[in-house]
Motif scaffolding. Sequence first.
Motif, short mmCIF file in Angstrom:
data_model
loop_
_atom_site.label_atom_id
_atom_site.label_comp_id
_atom_site.label_asym_id
_atom_site.label_seq_id
_atom_site.Cartn_x
_atom_site.Cartn_y
_atom_site.Cartn_z
N TRP A 1 0.10 25.55 -32.05
CA TRP A 1 -0.97 25.93 -31.58
C TRP A 1 -1.91 27.10 -32.26
O TRP A 1 -0.94 28.15 -32.80
CB TRP A 1 -1.08 26.44 -30.15
CG TRP A 1 -0.26 25.67 -29.00
CD1 TRP A 1 1.01 25.61 -28.77
CD2 TRP A 1 -0.50 24.80 -28.39
NE1 TRP A 1 1.17 24.64 -27.51
CE2 TRP A 1 -0.35 23.90 -27.63
CE3 TRP A 1 -1.74 23.90 -28.27
CZ2 TRP A 1 0.13 23.23 -27.34
CZ3 TRP A 1 -2.28 23.05 -27.77
CH2 TRP A 1 -1.15 22.50 -26.89
N ASP A 2 -2.70 26.78 -32.66
CA ASP A 2 -3.75 27.62 -33.70
C ASP A 2 -5.10 28.25 -32.90
O ASP A 2 -5.31 29.68 -33.55
CB ASP A 2 -4.68 26.75 -34.75
CG ASP A 2 -4.78 27.89 -36.19
OD1 ASP A 2 -4.15 29.04 -36.39
OD2 ASP A 2 -5.93 27.31 -36.70
N TYR A 3 -5.08 27.47 -31.94
CA TYR A 3 -6.40 28.57 -31.06
C TYR A 3 -6.94 28.15 -29.69
O TYR A 3 -6.20 26.56 -29.48
CB TYR A 3 -7.68 28.38 -31.71
CG TYR A 3 -9.24 28.99 -31.07
CD1 TYR A 3 -9.39 29.89 -30.98
CD2 TYR A 3 -9.78 28.02 -30.25
CE1 TYR A 3 -10.47 30.97 -30.29
CE2 TYR A 3 -10.73 28.04 -29.50
CZ TYR A 3 -11.08 30.09 -29.54
OH TYR A 3 -12.47 30.30 -28.64
N ALA B 1 -5.76 27.98 -22.07
CA ALA B 1 -4.78 28.91 -22.16
C ALA B 1 -4.21 28.68 -20.14
O ALA B 1 -3.41 29.44 -20.35
CB ALA B 1 -5.33 30.39 -22.30
N GLN B 2 -5.56 28.63 -19.49
CA GLN B 2 -5.07 28.43 -17.86
C GLN B 2 -4.26 27.54 -17.72
O GLN B 2 -3.60 28.10 -16.43
CB GLN B 2 -6.73 29.02 -17.06
CG GLN B 2 -7.13 30.07 -17.63
CD GLN B 2 -8.64 30.11 -16.17
OE1 GLN B 2 -8.67 28.51 -16.20
NE2 GLN B 2 -9.38 30.77 -15.73
N GLY C 1 4.68 33.30 -22.61
CA GLY C 1 4.56 34.15 -23.55
C GLY C 1 3.03 33.97 -24.63
O GLY C 1 2.37 33.15 -24.00
N VAL C 2 3.43 34.40 -25.91
CA VAL C 2 2.47 33.93 -26.92
C VAL C 2 1.84 32.67 -26.93
O VAL C 2 3.40 31.88 -27.55
CB VAL C 2 3.08 34.58 -27.52
CG1 VAL C 2 2.15 34.66 -28.81
CG2 VAL C 2 2.69 36.17 -27.77
N SER D 1 5.19 26.66 -31.08
CA SER D 1 5.53 24.84 -31.31
C SER D 1 5.10 24.72 -30.25
O SER D 1 5.17 24.63 -28.83
CB SER D 1 6.25 24.54 -32.12
OG SER D 1 6.70 23.16 -32.24
N THR D 2 4.23 22.81 -30.39
CA THR D 2 4.08 22.45 -29.20
C THR D 2 5.15 22.07 -28.93
O THR D 2 5.80 21.22 -27.24
CB THR D 2 2.93 21.33 -29.36
OG1 THR D 2 3.15 20.52 -30.08
CG2 THR D 2 1.83 21.37 -30.25
#
Length: 634
Positions: free
Chosen positions: A169-171, A177-178, A185-186, A191-192
């Motif tokens: 995930w880059d953005y 995000a929800q 966490g972050v 990794s997906t």
Amino acid sequence: MIVRIAQFPLRKRLLYGIASTAGVLLAQQLLTWIAHGRLTFLLISASLPLITVLFGEASGALLLVSGFVFGVLWMKPIGSLAVQQPDDRIVLLVYVVVGVLLVVAGQQLAKVARRAGRAEAATREAAERLLQFERDARHRFDVALNSAGVPFFVVTPVVREGHVTELRWDYLNEAAAQLFSPAAGVVVGSSTSYVRPSGWDADLLLERLAPLAEQEGRDAFDVRVQGEHGEQWFHVVAASLEGAVVAWFGDITPRVRAEQALSDADRRKDEFLATLAHELRNPLAPIRQVAEILEQPGLTDERRKWCITVLRRQSAAMALLLDDLLDVSRITRGALTLRKEAVALREVVDEAVEIARPIFEGKAHELVIKPPARPLHIEADRLRLAQVLGNLLTNAAKYTPPGGRIELAGTADDAEIVVSVADNGIGVEPDKLSAIFSMFSQVNPDHHREGGLGIGLALSKSLIELHGGRLTASSAGKDRGSCFSIHLPAQCRVVPQPVSTRDVPAVAASVEKRRVLVVDDNVDAADALTALLELEGHEVRTVYSGEEAVDILSHYSPEVVLLDLGLPGMSGLDVARRIRLTPATKDVTMIAITGWGQPHDRERTADAGFDFHFTKPVDVGQLNRAIESAVAAV
């Protein structure tokens, strides 16, 4: 170094200038002490370019002149401005020439320093503007993506041995995000394979997005997710972007469910049309056969009467089917209106039982009726309410094996009025309870098929909702019976308006004898009413105030209370409320006897818990029927 110092603010330039001058002077004093002052003044020339660059040409020229005077004073004869030695004169001349050149050089250096400073400032300002532009562009990018409300993400590939083995995930915008669990966490940088939206398949993401990371292209696909809120569907649109993959995805669950609902509705429509054809053929077959029988010669009267009976019964069955269809159409178009009136629930139940009686008798069912503890009148469309209750009874009879038990019960409290029909029949499986009120649905289309178009419950539900109520269903499961309940708001309860009566005898031999309490402060009126009731065989107690009425209830349990409203002290309304709050008397039948008969007066008596409201003088026939209803009402 000089160029760099020249770009400093004035305060820093002064500090550097003073420090450098002090250093030169200290060195000069040291050399003067060693060489007795010979030529040491020439060291001043070392500071000329620095001073000129830092403070301008005037400062450099002033230092040059100061050095010249200094040299003259330290040359022989010391302390005199006269220089007698030719060598000293040459030295002074060289000092002046070199000093002038150094001041000119310092002036040029100052120009270079200023240009360099401006260039550096311009470069720094351009870099800051570029950085701010980049920040603004990123902010606008974030605002645009977040305000869209559509999840968006960017993933970058991780390549091992020439192949994309995972995505990171880059953005993520806020909407995307929800979808992640807070426990993840972050997310950005993860990794997906390990961090992904709840219910998403990591293999599917890698399979569909990895090709776009390896070569230019775009793709669109649907993803089925089994998340915390049940089954969801997302439509993903992805594209390559300089070695990364960008993707939008939207929640299409409502659309998929709507398509599924349309598909189900289309299937039920086909089933309905097939059922309609079947149901219409059923009465048409005997009608056609009866028509052929009527054509036969030598038909007996008995056979003709039988044919007429069959025609009437089968045409009535067809009429019921068509009536249901027309009612559904009217409700769908909003053209069905209710004709509300004050009606006794007992009468509605009687009509409904008559509707279902043939099937009850045909299958030898036991019908048990449990009425409310006291008479109940509601404001409703009598015909439609009887139609709904009759439909529930008919359904219960259809789906209960022969010899079954069906119970009709009525209850009322301050919140609502409930009439329920319970049976011990085939029941309804839990996963089908939510669908039985849908149009064209059958309780059980595979077993115990008893006919009908599958619109009865949907029609009943709509009719009850038009009354401001609701229709509910419950079942313990297959072959464990079911219960359908009509819930009407308590506001439907009313005190009936008296109607004109037929001539009735003063004493009715069939009237069941009841315990009656008469409360009226008018002694003559109370005694006369008591005498009339005693002639009819009732057991009567008489009191002349509200307080006496409350006291007598502690040792006398009437079934009917005839209560005047305009009592001195405790009014009839207060007495009625006290009676309803007392557990032992809360279910007695209360009849208001008053001279007040306006609509708002009837509302007051209804709120206080009265079952009937009669204005003086009381009609004997109406009073007899009200007392009778204390026994028979539901």
